[in-house]
Design a protein around this motif. Sequence first.
Motif, mmCIF file in Angstrom:
data_model
loop_
_atom_site.group_PDB
_atom_site.id
_atom_site.type_symbol
_atom_site.label_atom_id
_atom_site.label_comp_id
_atom_site.label_asym_id
_atom_site.label_seq_id
_atom_site.Cartn_x
_atom_site.Cartn_y
_atom_site.Cartn_z
ATOM 1 N N ALA A 138 42.688 32.566 44.199
ATOM 2 C CA ALA A 138 43.383 31.753 43.201
ATOM 3 C C ALA A 138 42.718 30.396 43.014
ATOM 4 N N GLU A 139 42.019 29.895 44.027
ATOM 5 C CA GLU A 139 41.329 28.626 43.895
ATOM 6 C C GLU A 139 39.999 28.767 43.169
ATOM 7 N N VAL A 140 39.304 29.874 43.417
ATOM 8 C CA VAL A 140 37.956 30.054 42.882
ATOM 9 C C VAL A 140 37.973 30.583 41.450
ATOM 10 N N VAL A 141 38.954 31.437 41.119
ATOM 11 C CA VAL A 141 38.967 32.130 39.834
ATOM 12 C C VAL A 141 40.078 31.568 38.956
ATOM 13 N N ALA A 149 39.095 39.836 38.334
ATOM 14 C CA ALA A 149 38.539 39.509 39.640
ATOM 15 C C ALA A 149 39.144 40.389 40.724
ATOM 16 N N ASN A 150 40.451 40.528 40.720
ATOM 17 C CA ASN A 150 41.100 41.379 41.714
ATOM 18 C C ASN A 150 40.688 42.836 41.559
ATOM 19 N N ALA A 151 40.487 43.271 40.316
ATOM 20 C CA ALA A 151 40.011 44.639 40.097
ATOM 21 C C ALA A 151 38.603 44.816 40.663
ATOM 22 N N ALA A 152 37.750 43.810 40.475
ATOM 23 C CA ALA A 152 36.391 43.894 41.010
ATOM 24 C C ALA A 152 36.397 43.902 42.532
ATOM 25 N N GLN A 339 49.463 35.528 42.841
ATOM 26 C CA GLN A 339 48.596 34.354 42.736
ATOM 27 C C GLN A 339 49.023 33.424 41.599
ATOM 28 N N ARG A 340 49.601 33.984 40.552
ATOM 29 C CA ARG A 340 50.025 33.175 39.400
ATOM 30 C C ARG A 340 51.398 32.550 39.611
ATOM 31 N N ALA A 348 49.417 31.299 50.552
ATOM 32 C CA ALA A 348 48.915 32.044 51.706
ATOM 33 C C ALA A 348 50.066 32.556 52.566
ATOM 34 N N ARG A 349 51.125 31.734 52.720
ATOM 35 C CA ARG A 349 52.258 32.183 53.529
ATOM 36 C C ARG A 349 52.971 33.362 52.881
ATOM 37 N N VAL A 350 53.155 33.323 51.581
ATOM 38 C CA VAL A 350 53.800 34.436 50.892
ATOM 39 C C VAL A 350 52.913 35.680 50.952
ATOM 40 N N SER A 351 51.599 35.499 50.795
ATOM 41 C CA SER A 351 50.679 36.638 50.900
ATOM 42 C C SER A 351 50.705 37.238 52.298
ATOM 43 N N SER A 352 50.847 36.379 53.323
ATOM 44 C CA SER A 352 50.907 36.899 54.687
ATOM 45 C C SER A 352 52.160 37.744 54.892
ATOM 46 N N LEU A 353 53.259 37.354 54.253
ATOM 47 C CA LEU A 353 54.481 38.159 54.320
ATOM 48 C C LEU A 353 54.251 39.529 53.686
#
Length: 413
Positions: A138-141, A149-152, A339-340, A348-353
């Motif tokens: 989310a920071e880079v793209v 990007a996620n598909a790639a 990410q949006r 990152a915390r939500v993604s870790s969940l």
Amino acid sequence: MSSTTAPNTEPTARRGGLLRDPDFLRLWSATTASGLATWALPFILGLAVLDGTLTAIDLGLVLALRTAGFLVAVPAGGLLADRHSRRAVVLWSGLAAALATPLLVVGLGGSTALMAVAATVVGAGQGACRPAFQALTAEVVAEPDRQRANAALTFSTRVSTLLAPGLTALLALVTGTWVLILGTAALWLIAALAPAPGSAAVAPRSRAPFHTEFLDGLAEARRHPWFLAGLGALTVVIATGYSATGVLLPLASRDHYGTEAVLAGALTAYTAGALLGAVIVSRWRPRAQGWAALAGLGLYALAPLSLIAPVGPIVVLVAYALVGVGIELFNVPWFTSVQREVAPDKLARVSSLDFLLSYGLAPVGLALIAPAAAAWGTGPVLVGCALACVIAPALAALAPGGRTFTGARATVG
């Protein structure tokens, strides 16, 4: 509890597309390397069992401890990635895995205890980098490019799993198992060193105790009903449909068709379908994206359904190809929406969940499905798995925001 949202520090979309963006290419290289290293290690250690340098019991112990390290490190990695630089978390977690991997070689055939410790550290490095990679993407793209990007990123992972078994087996003919294990250490070095720093920084904030910040992440997740519902559906599907594939597909291949070729063909068809799904979703953006994604997730019901009776190898292969398409029709919009929609300083915390529940509960399903089949019969268990794969996404579609994977409840300070 009040909610703070980071200021808008979105990266800017770049001319020429993702393939001309050096920051994305470095991120892509790192995630691909980490995914390949993660997949390859169990396969390589399996070769060590075949050549007699490792016992099956020791293999199970090593892999179990790697999974334990992963599960412990995922929430810690999410906390650290929101508290510090996401790039730094990727660096140190990748270096930890890279430095621990040679200890597997030292312990191979000699010290199971050393291999167990090393595998735990490797798993921890793997777990800590996963939410950091999600937040770093989310920071880079820029947001308009994230679905592609996620598909790639997922496409490269699927290509690795499709081609790597054969390539690894060929390499094993000309080199030793220890060389292949050290090769995974090199992949972890690439994962650690390749990414560029994110172009958007998390807003400075006062640090709270770790348990408070973890609860803040849970509060952010609760603000998005569609996220909780979708995560619940994903967890159910992995615990049932994935378990049916992992445990009952080999039995069906043997009992219904008398050959392991159906097992290999189904797994290959699944990966090929996932590749196709990644290509489709890189361009396809339906208005009801959440419903389309959940429908794709529901296609996993075809996997257990195809195993109930000897319907023919072609039917099984087609079913697994459609399951592969469906899982990427879910995965890519899911990651992109998280990410949006999630506050950047809590991403990152939500993604870790997400990783902790969906992947963390998968071993439970794997452990329970064989006893369940022994108690009630394979057919009823497969029907139950299929129903769960349909009902869970259907219920998730009814949640607020489930139609588009957007929206959050307001919080009151």
